[in-house]
Design an enzyme around this catalytic site. Structure first.
Site, PDB file in Angstrom:
ATOM      1  N   THR A 144       0.754  -1.283   0.288  1.00  0.00           N
ATOM      2  CA  THR A 144       0.040  -0.039  -0.108  1.00  0.00           C
ATOM      3  C   THR A 144       0.790   1.233   0.127  1.00  0.00           C
ATOM      4  O   THR A 144       1.961   1.204   0.519  1.00  0.00           O
ATOM      5  CB  THR A 144      -1.057   0.049   1.243  1.00  0.00           C
ATOM      6  OG1 THR A 144      -1.394   1.529   1.537  1.00  0.00           O
ATOM      7  CG2 THR A 144      -0.331  -0.352   2.478  1.00  0.00           C
ATOM      8  N   SER A 187      -1.283   2.959  10.804  1.00  0.00           N
ATOM      9  CA  SER A 187      -2.222   2.069  11.600  1.00  0.00           C
ATOM     10  C   SER A 187      -1.630   0.700  11.558  1.00  0.00           C
ATOM     11  O   SER A 187      -0.690   0.537  11.057  1.00  0.00           O
ATOM     12  CB  SER A 187      -3.550   1.771  10.863  1.00  0.00           C
ATOM     13  OG  SER A 187      -3.394   1.130   9.599  1.00  0.00           O
ATOM     14  N   TYR A 189      -2.791  -2.040  10.532  1.00  0.00           N
ATOM     15  CA  TYR A 189      -2.609  -2.638   9.290  1.00  0.00           C
ATOM     16  C   TYR A 189      -1.590  -2.196   8.392  1.00  0.00           C
ATOM     17  O   TYR A 189      -0.869  -2.994   7.768  1.00  0.00           O
ATOM     18  CB  TYR A 189      -4.190  -2.255   8.437  1.00  0.00           C
ATOM     19  CG  TYR A 189      -4.075  -2.241   6.940  1.00  0.00           C
ATOM     20  CD1 TYR A 189      -3.897  -3.402   6.167  1.00  0.00           C
ATOM     21  CD2 TYR A 189      -3.982  -0.869   6.218  1.00  0.00           C
ATOM     22  CE1 TYR A 189      -3.662  -3.507   4.845  1.00  0.00           C
ATOM     23  CE2 TYR A 189      -3.722  -1.211   4.898  1.00  0.00           C
ATOM     24  CZ  TYR A 189      -3.815  -2.359   4.146  1.00  0.00           C
ATOM     25  OH  TYR A 189      -3.446  -2.413   2.862  1.00  0.00           O
ATOM     26  N   HIS A 190      -1.429  -0.892   8.160  1.00  0.00           N
ATOM     27  CA  HIS A 190      -0.273  -0.490   7.381  1.00  0.00           C
ATOM     28  C   HIS A 190       1.279  -0.956   8.076  1.00  0.00           C
ATOM     29  O   HIS A 190       1.988  -1.287   7.329  1.00  0.00           O
ATOM     30  CB  HIS A 190      -0.148   1.193   7.392  1.00  0.00           C
ATOM     31  CG  HIS A 190      -1.211   1.691   6.821  1.00  0.00           C
ATOM     32  ND1 HIS A 190      -2.368   2.145   7.393  1.00  0.00           N
ATOM     33  CD2 HIS A 190      -1.700   1.790   5.260  1.00  0.00           C
ATOM     34  CE1 HIS A 190      -3.432   2.558   6.353  1.00  0.00           C
ATOM     35  NE2 HIS A 190      -2.769   2.381   5.123  1.00  0.00           N
ATOM     36  N   LYS A 193       1.957  -4.111   6.671  1.00  0.00           N
ATOM     37  CA  LYS A 193       2.672  -4.140   5.241  1.00  0.00           C
ATOM     38  C   LYS A 193       3.953  -3.664   5.282  1.00  0.00           C
ATOM     39  O   LYS A 193       4.806  -4.341   4.457  1.00  0.00           O
ATOM     40  CB  LYS A 193       1.849  -2.984   4.431  1.00  0.00           C
ATOM     41  CG  LYS A 193       0.338  -3.512   4.281  1.00  0.00           C
ATOM     42  CD  LYS A 193       0.086  -4.609   3.266  1.00  0.00           C
ATOM     43  CE  LYS A 193      -1.229  -4.787   3.005  1.00  0.00           C
ATOM     44  NZ  LYS A 193      -1.282  -6.035   2.066  1.00  0.00           N
TER      45      LYS A 193
HETATM   46  N1  NAD Z   1      -8.964  -2.106  -1.443  1.00  0.00           N
HETATM   47  C1  NAD Z   1      -7.880  -1.300  -1.603  1.00  0.00           C
HETATM   48  O1  NAD Z   1      -8.367  -0.160  -1.525  1.00  0.00           O
HETATM   49  C2  NAD Z   1      -6.411  -1.506  -1.561  1.00  0.00           C
HETATM   50  C3  NAD Z   1      -5.762  -0.608  -1.597  1.00  0.00           C
HETATM   51  C4  NAD Z   1      -4.134  -0.833  -1.357  1.00  0.00           C
HETATM   52  C5  NAD Z   1      -3.804  -2.322  -1.312  1.00  0.00           C
HETATM   53  N2  NAD Z   1      -4.811  -3.216  -1.122  1.00  0.00           N
HETATM   54  C6  NAD Z   1      -4.290  -4.422  -0.748  1.00  0.00           C
HETATM   55  O2  NAD Z   1      -4.940  -5.583  -1.906  1.00  0.00           O
HETATM   56  C7  NAD Z   1      -4.852  -6.675  -1.099  1.00  0.00           C
HETATM   57  C8  NAD Z   1      -6.535  -7.005  -1.314  1.00  0.00           C
HETATM   58  O3  NAD Z   1      -7.430  -5.927  -0.806  1.00  0.00           O
HETATM   59  P1  NAD Z   1      -9.125  -6.263  -0.943  1.00  0.00           P
HETATM   60  O4  NAD Z   1      -9.498  -4.688  -0.957  1.00  0.00           O
HETATM   61  O5  NAD Z   1      -9.153  -7.135  -2.192  1.00  0.00           O
HETATM   62  O6  NAD Z   1      -9.144  -6.751   0.307  1.00  0.00           O
HETATM   63  P2  NAD Z   1     -10.341  -7.982   0.697  1.00  0.00           P
HETATM   64  O7  NAD Z   1     -10.639  -8.175   2.067  1.00  0.00           O
HETATM   65  O8  NAD Z   1     -11.620  -7.428  -0.120  1.00  0.00           O
HETATM   66  O9  NAD Z   1      -9.943  -9.379  -0.108  1.00  0.00           O
HETATM   67  C9  NAD Z   1      -8.788 -10.016   0.694  1.00  0.00           C
HETATM   68  C10 NAD Z   1      -9.194 -11.604   0.718  1.00  0.00           C
HETATM   69  O10 NAD Z   1      -8.141 -12.171   1.156  1.00  0.00           O
HETATM   70  C11 NAD Z   1      -8.730 -13.527   2.180  1.00  0.00           C
HETATM   71  N3  NAD Z   1      -7.829 -13.798   3.276  1.00  0.00           N
HETATM   72  C12 NAD Z   1      -7.521 -13.009   4.193  1.00  0.00           C
HETATM   73  N4  NAD Z   1      -6.774 -13.646   5.050  1.00  0.00           N
HETATM   74  C13 NAD Z   1      -6.508 -14.700   4.443  1.00  0.00           C
HETATM   75  C14 NAD Z   1      -5.818 -15.997   4.850  1.00  0.00           C
HETATM   76  N5  NAD Z   1      -5.241 -16.007   5.891  1.00  0.00           N
HETATM   77  N6  NAD Z   1      -5.836 -17.064   4.023  1.00  0.00           N
HETATM   78  C15 NAD Z   1      -6.419 -16.856   2.950  1.00  0.00           C
HETATM   79  N7  NAD Z   1      -7.278 -16.023   2.415  1.00  0.00           N
HETATM   80  C16 NAD Z   1      -7.328 -14.764   3.207  1.00  0.00           C
HETATM   81  C17 NAD Z   1     -10.225 -13.008   2.533  1.00  0.00           C
HETATM   82  O11 NAD Z   1     -11.104 -13.712   2.516  1.00  0.00           O
HETATM   83  C18 NAD Z   1     -10.449 -11.983   1.214  1.00  0.00           C
HETATM   84  O12 NAD Z   1     -11.594 -12.540   0.272  1.00  0.00           O
HETATM   85  C19 NAD Z   1      -4.661  -6.424   0.426  1.00  0.00           C
HETATM   86  O13 NAD Z   1      -3.632  -6.963   0.785  1.00  0.00           O
HETATM   87  C20 NAD Z   1      -4.951  -4.973   0.444  1.00  0.00           C
HETATM   88  O14 NAD Z   1      -3.720  -4.511   1.625  1.00  0.00           O
HETATM   89  C21 NAD Z   1      -6.048  -2.886  -1.120  1.00  0.00           C
END
Ligand code: NAD
Length: 405
Positions: A144, A187, A189-190, A193
């Site tokens: 991120t 945070s 979460y961050h 990362k």
């Molecule tokens: N959505 C955003 O705006 C955004 C921005 C920057 C980075 N990201 C990064 O992209 C990635 C995906 O984000 P997203 O928005 O799709 O999130 P999301 O929560 O919609 O999807 C994450 C998926 O991972 C699965 N998951 C979590 N822990 C798991 C584990 N231990 N084993 C197996 N599956 C697991 C969850 O069930 C979910 O389906 C994340 O790592 C997030 O940090 C997202």
């Protein structure tokens, strides 16, 4: 290519899996469905009616003739992760499988622990498993922009992961180096990362793993070329106080006439990318792996930056909705500038989608169409970065719910 998509049932993972399948890759989704369980925990649902994983996959087979396999598995279990890598022998693993909401990670001591345990353990298991299965697999991880922090009030461009520095050696010579950009997580979460990024440095150095870390901006939008083909393929749209990302929340709030909730002055500047571009950038990253022995390849995956109050004004101008400036539950700078380099992905020929091109489509296709599914009670944020912030909000308004308007 044979590609494992960890977290492929989520907001970014699902459309990316379809995009890669459409390009002809052999895609296997792995997900423990924790995100769907968190929906139940929070009593919140995606604004869009997302279908069960199996139904989505048969719909994809039906419209595309392409099969995506699905395995329900938890990446925090090392035995499971190792078996998976041994059985599937992927050329690429795309790792989305983390708890990704900053407010959720700050909700309580238990939520902090869950986020750290889940994210760190999952990432380490994948790295450890790749080494144990020969080390050839290219790992593409979703990081991120938040790892850099938002601490600058000067327009200094944020480089792609590494900073060129000069310093004096003990004998007075000037030394040049390129170091990891100093992280500044905002945070829990961050913070996970940032810890992921440290593990990447170690495994690239010690085991010569090929790792790409995509420092992504806030993703907005819902549909992609593939998810649009059938309503059963629709992507999730979070609008609740924990998982709703800022622009999607504004769009949904405008559709139901709820004043747009801006925290603090709205002077925070953030980076954004459309979900369709997330898919395109990841496809590009897969085509351009780093060599074995290289340091982790870090690319900034973002299209544009915006100040949050400007976004709120843009959406309010389109919809006639009011803006509510509320106390900020987060511990962050009230105002910041943000200039970000994204030369690597642009260098692969990527032409980003900009807000003004796709905002109205989003409003018409999603927020207006599904506004009737919105539960207004889920809009307020109830997560605080510090106890002082929670106390001051409660004293001022009589409720800890930010956005209780
Ligand atoms: N959505 C955003 O705006 C955004 C921005 C920057 C980075 N990201 C990064 O992209 C990635 C995906 O984000 P997203 O928005 O799709 O999130 P999301 O929560 O919609 O999807 C994450 C998926 O991972 C699965 N998951 C979590 N822990 C798991 C584990 N231990 N084993 C197996 N599956 C697991 C969850 O069930 C979910 O389906 C994340 O790592 C997030 O940090 C997202």
């Amino acid at each position: 290519m044979k590609i494992l998509v960890l977290g492929g049932d989520g907001f970014c993972g699902w459309p990316t899996s379809l995009h890669l399948s459409d390009l002809g890759h052999d895609v296997v989704i792995v997900d423990n469905l924790s995100r769907r369980r968190i929906d139940s925990e929070l009593g919140a649902e995606s604004l869009t009616p997302i279908r069960p994983a199996k139904e989505r996959l048969s719909a994809w087979l039906h419209v595309s003739g392409r099969r995506i396999s699905f395995l329900e598995a938890d990446m925090t279990d090392f035995g499971v992760t190792l078996d998976l890598l041994r059985d599937e022998c992927p050329e690429v693993v795309i790792h989305f499988a983390e708890q990704r909401a900053a407010p959720y990670s700050m909700k309580s001591p238990e939520h902090k622990n869950y986020t750290v345990r889940n994210n760190i353990c999952a990432t380490h298991n994948v790295l450890n498993g790749i080494v144990a299965t020969g080390g050839e697999t290219h790992l593409v991880h979703l990081g991120t922009m938040g790892v850099y922090g938002y601490g600058h009030d000067e327009p200094v461009p944020v480089p792609e992961g590494y900073l060129d520095v000069r310093f004096a050696a003990i004998d007075g010579r000037e030394i040049s180096d390129s170091i990891v950009y100093p992280p500044s997580p905002g945070s829990i979460y961050h913070m996970t990362k940032v810890m992921d990024a440290t593990m990447f440095q170690y495994y690239a150095k010690n085991d010569h793993l090929r790792i790409t870390d995509l420092h992504q901006g806030i993703v907005w939008g819902t549909q992609t070329e593939q998810t649009r083909r059938d309503e059963r393929l629709i992507n999730r749209f979070d609008y609740d106080g924990d998982y709703g990302t800022v622009l999607n929340r504004f769009l949904m709030q405008s559709a139901i006439g709820y004043p747009l909730t801006v925290y603090g002055t709205g002077g925070q500047t953030r980076a954004f990318i459309h979900i369709q571009d997330t898919c395109r950038c990841i496809a590009n990253a897969i085509e351009h792996p780093p060599g074995r022995g290289s340091r982790p390849q870090i690319m900034n995956q973002m299209a544009e930056t915006h100040r949050l109050r400007d976004l709120a004004e843009m959406v309010a101008g389109m919809s006639g909705c009011e803006i509510a400036y509320l106390p900020n539950p987060r511990n962050e700078m009230a105002e910041n500038d943000l200039v970000v380099r994204n030369d690597s992905l642009r260098g692969f020929g990527w032409e980003p989608i900009h807000l003004d091109q796709a905002l109205m489509t989003e409003v018409i296709e999603i927020t207006q169409k599904y506004a009737h599914r919105c539960d207004r009670a889920k809009i307020p944020s109830t997560s605080y970065w510090t106890q002082e912030r929670e106390r001051s909000q409660t004293e001022q308004t009589g409720t800890p719910d930010v956005a209780a308007v």
